[in-house]
Design a protein around this motif. Structure first.
Motif, short mmCIF file in Angstrom:
data_model
loop_
_atom_site.label_atom_id
_atom_site.label_comp_id
_atom_site.label_asym_id
_atom_site.label_seq_id
_atom_site.Cartn_x
_atom_site.Cartn_y
_atom_site.Cartn_z
N LYS A 107 0.83 -1.22 0.00
CA LYS A 107 0.00 0.00 0.00
C LYS A 107 0.86 1.26 0.00
CE LYS A 107 -2.92 -1.37 3.42
NZ LYS A 107 -4.04 -1.19 4.37
N GLY A 115 -3.92 3.70 6.85
CA GLY A 115 -5.35 3.69 7.15
C GLY A 115 -6.23 3.73 5.92
N LYS A 175 -10.63 1.59 16.85
CA LYS A 175 -9.94 1.65 15.57
C LYS A 175 -10.34 2.97 14.94
CE LYS A 175 -8.92 -1.82 12.05
NZ LYS A 175 -8.65 -0.78 11.03
N TRP A 179 -12.43 0.03 8.50
CA TRP A 179 -12.01 -1.12 7.71
C TRP A 179 -10.68 -1.69 8.21
CZ3 TRP A 179 -13.17 3.66 5.44
CH2 TRP A 179 -12.09 4.53 5.33
#
Ligand code: CTP
Ligand code: MG
Length: 179
Positions: A107, A115, A175, A179
């Protein structure tokens, strides 16, 4: 059908729990030590030593617990549930953490901030990591445990479980993204 789903999810439980434990235990020094590569963080602040260590230990602890519960659960569900030899437990738990870390590496290379959601990758990275490492560390156990049918159940059910638990963790304030 119930026996198939129960067996598949039971076999993957030591890989499901590490990510959730990491969310609870994470923090402190990032694995990449803050280092950058080509102008971007290598992994980012979301992958820490503490989260990874506690996540792996959480998966190992759960595997031991499941080993204790296996006889009773097998009777209750009428499914032939696997037990976890030490190397199988380690492969699933550590592999799940490594899969998630690998996805962060990917990523960051793709320019996604910490995130940011990458649908598909976020839900299956740890499954791929867990299956790859367990196949390496405990090949005979992996072949005997993960039938094609169980793998299909895992690939279909895991994203649903992952989305549900992460949305729950977000709603509980554990969190920062759902996701
Ligand atoms: N976490 C951790 N160590 C890990 C994995 C997770 O400390 N190996 C903790 C971090 O606090 C992280 C949180 O769990 O922020 C949520 O994990 P995840 O969604 O995987 O990380 P993100 O912060 O979303 O980062 P990334 O974009 O790299 O996935
Ligand atoms: Mg994330």
């Amino acid at each position: 059908m119930l026996a198939l789903v129960a067996g598949a999810l039971w076999a993957m439980l030591p890989a499901y729990v590490p990510n959730n434990v990491a969310v609870l235990a994470g923090g402190g020094r990032p694995i990449d030590g803050g280092r950058h590569f080509a102008g971007r963080r290598l992994l980012g602040d979301g992958k820490t030593w503490r989260g990874t260590a506690f996540g792996t230990l959480g998966g190992l602890a759960l595997a031991s617990l499941l080993n204790l519960l296996q006889p009773a659960a097998t009777g209750l569900l009428g499914a032939d549930l696997p037990t976890f030899p030490p190397l199988a437990a380690l492969g699933l738990a550590l592999g799940a953490m490594l899969g998630d870390i690998g996805a962060s590496l990917l990523k960051r290379r793709l320019g996604r901030q910490r995130g940011a959601a990458v649908p598909g990758l976020d839900q299956l990275d740890f499954v791929i990591g867990a299956l790859a490492l367990v196949a390496l560390l405990a090949p005979a156990w992996t072949l005997a445990t993960f039938s094609l049918e169980r793998l299909v159940v895992i690939v279909v059910a895991t994203p649903l479980l992952h989305v549900a638990t992460n949305a729950g963790a977000y709603l509980l304030g554990l969190k920062s993204e759902p996701w």
